[in-house]
Motif scaffolding. Structure first.
Motif, mmCIF file in Angstrom:
data_model
loop_
_atom_site.group_PDB
_atom_site.id
_atom_site.type_symbol
_atom_site.label_atom_id
_atom_site.label_comp_id
_atom_site.label_asym_id
_atom_site.label_seq_id
_atom_site.Cartn_x
_atom_site.Cartn_y
_atom_site.Cartn_z
ATOM 1 N N LEU A 38 34.598 11.728 -16.400
ATOM 2 C CA LEU A 38 33.603 11.109 -15.524
ATOM 3 C C LEU A 38 32.278 11.849 -15.621
ATOM 4 O O LEU A 38 32.240 13.058 -15.816
ATOM 5 N N GLY A 39 31.195 11.130 -15.464
ATOM 6 C CA GLY A 39 29.883 11.752 -15.382
ATOM 7 C C GLY A 39 29.211 12.043 -16.701
ATOM 8 O O GLY A 39 28.392 12.954 -16.792
ATOM 9 N N TYR A 40 29.504 11.282 -17.735
ATOM 10 C CA TYR A 40 28.846 11.462 -19.035
ATOM 11 C C TYR A 40 27.413 10.939 -18.984
ATOM 12 O O TYR A 40 27.125 9.952 -18.304
ATOM 13 N N LYS A 41 26.532 11.570 -19.741
ATOM 14 C CA LYS A 41 25.163 11.093 -19.938
ATOM 15 C C LYS A 41 24.844 11.174 -21.422
ATOM 16 O O LYS A 41 25.368 12.032 -22.128
ATOM 17 N N ALA A 42 23.991 10.264 -21.885
ATOM 18 C CA ALA A 42 23.569 10.262 -23.285
ATOM 19 C C ALA A 42 22.113 9.839 -23.351
ATOM 20 O O ALA A 42 21.572 9.262 -22.408
ATOM 21 N N ILE A 43 21.491 10.132 -24.467
ATOM 22 C CA ILE A 43 20.090 9.750 -24.673
ATOM 23 C C ILE A 43 20.005 8.267 -25.042
ATOM 24 O O ILE A 43 20.653 7.821 -25.985
ATOM 25 N N HIS A 44 19.217 7.527 -24.279
ATOM 26 C CA HIS A 44 18.975 6.120 -24.596
ATOM 27 C C HIS A 44 18.044 6.054 -25.810
ATOM 28 O O HIS A 44 17.011 6.729 -25.827
ATOM 29 N N PRO A 45 18.378 5.247 -26.821
ATOM 30 C CA PRO A 45 17.577 5.257 -28.052
ATOM 31 C C PRO A 45 16.155 4.707 -27.904
ATOM 32 O O PRO A 45 15.283 5.050 -28.692
ATOM 33 N N ILE A 46 15.918 3.888 -26.903
ATOM 34 C CA ILE A 46 14.580 3.310 -26.738
ATOM 35 C C ILE A 46 13.728 4.129 -25.779
ATOM 36 O O ILE A 46 12.593 4.487 -26.085
ATOM 37 N N THR A 47 14.305 4.478 -24.624
ATOM 38 C CA THR A 47 13.523 5.209 -23.621
ATOM 39 C C THR A 47 13.539 6.713 -23.851
ATOM 40 O O THR A 47 12.737 7.433 -23.273
ATOM 41 N N ALA A 48 14.489 7.208 -24.648
ATOM 42 C CA ALA A 48 14.673 8.647 -24.912
ATOM 43 C C ALA A 48 14.932 9.435 -23.634
ATOM 44 O O ALA A 48 14.634 10.618 -23.547
ATOM 45 N N GLU A 49 15.522 8.776 -22.642
ATOM 46 C CA GLU A 49 15.876 9.437 -21.387
ATOM 47 C C GLU A 49 17.391 9.551 -21.269
ATOM 48 O O GLU A 49 18.130 8.753 -21.848
ATOM 49 N N ALA A 50 17.838 10.546 -20.497
ATOM 50 C CA ALA A 50 19.265 10.708 -20.232
ATOM 51 C C ALA A 50 19.738 9.521 -19.392
ATOM 52 O O ALA A 50 19.180 9.225 -18.348
ATOM 53 N N THR A 51 20.760 8.836 -19.891
ATOM 54 C CA THR A 51 21.277 7.631 -19.262
ATOM 55 C C THR A 51 22.748 7.829 -18.906
ATOM 56 O O THR A 51 23.530 8.267 -19.755
ATOM 57 N N PRO A 52 23.156 7.509 -17.674
ATOM 58 C CA PRO A 52 24.585 7.599 -17.337
ATOM 59 C C PRO A 52 25.406 6.651 -18.212
ATOM 60 O O PRO A 52 25.005 5.530 -18.476
ATOM 61 N N MET A 53 26.540 7.140 -18.670
ATOM 62 C CA MET A 53 27.432 6.359 -19.523
ATOM 63 C C MET A 53 28.651 5.923 -18.723
ATOM 64 O O MET A 53 29.011 6.560 -17.733
ATOM 65 N N PRO A 54 29.333 4.848 -19.166
ATOM 66 C CA PRO A 54 30.565 4.438 -18.487
ATOM 67 C C PRO A 54 31.604 5.557 -18.546
ATOM 68 O O PRO A 54 31.648 6.331 -19.501
ATOM 69 N N TYR A 57 30.743 8.133 -26.389
ATOM 70 C CA TYR A 57 30.331 9.522 -26.229
ATOM 71 C C TYR A 57 28.836 9.648 -26.492
ATOM 72 O O TYR A 57 28.151 10.439 -25.881
ATOM 73 N N TYR A 58 28.351 8.864 -27.448
ATOM 74 C CA TYR A 58 26.940 8.833 -27.812
ATOM 75 C C TYR A 58 26.460 7.399 -27.622
ATOM 76 O O TYR A 58 27.170 6.453 -27.969
ATOM 77 N N TYR A 59 25.268 7.234 -27.112
ATOM 78 C CA TYR A 59 24.747 5.907 -26.818
ATOM 79 C C TYR A 59 24.749 5.041 -28.081
ATOM 80 O O TYR A 59 24.216 5.423 -29.118
ATOM 81 N N GLY A 60 25.384 3.868 -27.984
ATOM 82 C CA GLY A 60 25.424 2.934 -29.099
ATOM 83 C C GLY A 60 26.581 3.131 -30.063
ATOM 84 O O GLY A 60 26.745 2.349 -30.994
ATOM 85 N N TYR A 61 27.406 4.171 -29.880
ATOM 86 C CA TYR A 61 28.544 4.433 -30.763
ATOM 87 C C TYR A 61 29.826 4.316 -29.960
ATOM 88 O O TYR A 61 30.287 5.275 -29.346
ATOM 89 N N GLU A 62 30.421 3.125 -29.982
ATOM 90 C CA GLU A 62 31.618 2.863 -29.196
ATOM 91 C C GLU A 62 32.828 3.566 -29.796
ATOM 92 O O GLU A 62 32.931 3.725 -31.020
ATOM 93 N N ASN A 63 33.765 3.942 -28.921
ATOM 94 C CA ASN A 63 34.987 4.592 -29.387
ATOM 95 C C ASN A 63 35.813 3.626 -30.232
ATOM 96 O O ASN A 63 35.547 2.427 -30.295
ATOM 97 N N ILE A 64 36.844 4.122 -30.835
ATOM 98 C CA ILE A 64 37.637 3.327 -31.766
ATOM 99 C C ILE A 64 38.517 2.299 -31.067
ATOM 100 O O ILE A 64 38.981 1.357 -31.690
ATOM 101 N N GLY A 65 38.779 2.433 -29.784
ATOM 102 C CA GLY A 65 39.655 1.500 -29.082
ATOM 103 C C GLY A 65 41.115 1.821 -29.372
ATOM 104 O O GLY A 65 41.475 2.936 -29.731
ATOM 105 N N PHE A 66 41.958 0.804 -29.230
ATOM 106 C CA PHE A 66 43.389 0.998 -29.472
ATOM 107 C C PHE A 66 43.615 1.434 -30.918
ATOM 108 O O PHE A 66 43.051 0.868 -31.847
ATOM 109 N N ASN A 67 44.454 2.444 -31.096
ATOM 110 C CA ASN A 67 44.819 2.883 -32.438
ATOM 111 C C ASN A 67 46.205 3.500 -32.402
ATOM 112 O O ASN A 67 46.696 3.886 -31.339
#
Length: 135
Positions: free
Chosen positions: A67-83, A116-126
């Motif tokens: 819980l509580g992840y943040k990542a850099i938004h690629p457009i605004t370059a600001e720390a953005t809360p992640m799901p 983990y990083y903005y715009g790079y989704e995890n692999i999902g079920f594996n």
């Protein structure tokens, strides 16, 4: 600097049933107060169990949330809360000879989508299947 505090409890019944639960809170300090810690959770919770119902067979289940992840938004370059991250994993292994074990591991069986990083989704079920040979 990172200050982590938490607790973990384990239960073991005759090596046939093992259970654990843990909680960890991470506090990050950065010299520059205008910056924030990225791609790391503020809070982590894990619950798991392993059972050996018959000789040679091991079954495990594990739940993790970050819980509580943040990542850099690629457009605004600001720390953005992640799901928040939710993972449920199941596995089994069977040792049919003291030197040979077959196993199956199913990860993220609820197919939780997070980044983990903005715009790079995890692999999902594996899943992973294999044979382990020790010598």
């Amino acid at each position: 600097q990172i200050l982590s505090t938490g607790a973990r409890i384990n239960y073991n019944y005759q090596n046939k049933y093992i259970a654990h639960a843990g909680f960890k809170y991470n506090y990050y300090t950065i010299a520059d107060s205008t910056m924030t810690m990225l791609n790391r959770p503020t809070c982590e919770i894990e619950v798991g169990t392993e059972m050996t119902p018959i000789q040679g067979l091991s079954i495990n289940a594990n739940f993790y949330t970050g819980l509580g992840y943040k990542a850099i938004h690629p457009i605004t370059a600001e720390a953005t809360p992640m799901p928040n991250h939710f993972d449920l994993n199941l596995g089994a292994a069977y040792t049919f000879h003291e030197q040979c074990t077959v196993f199956a591991q199913f990860n993220n069986i609820i197919n939780s989508k997070y980044q983990y990083y903005y715009g790079y989704e995890n692999i999902g079920f594996n899943c992973l299947f294999g044979i382990k040979i020790t010598f």
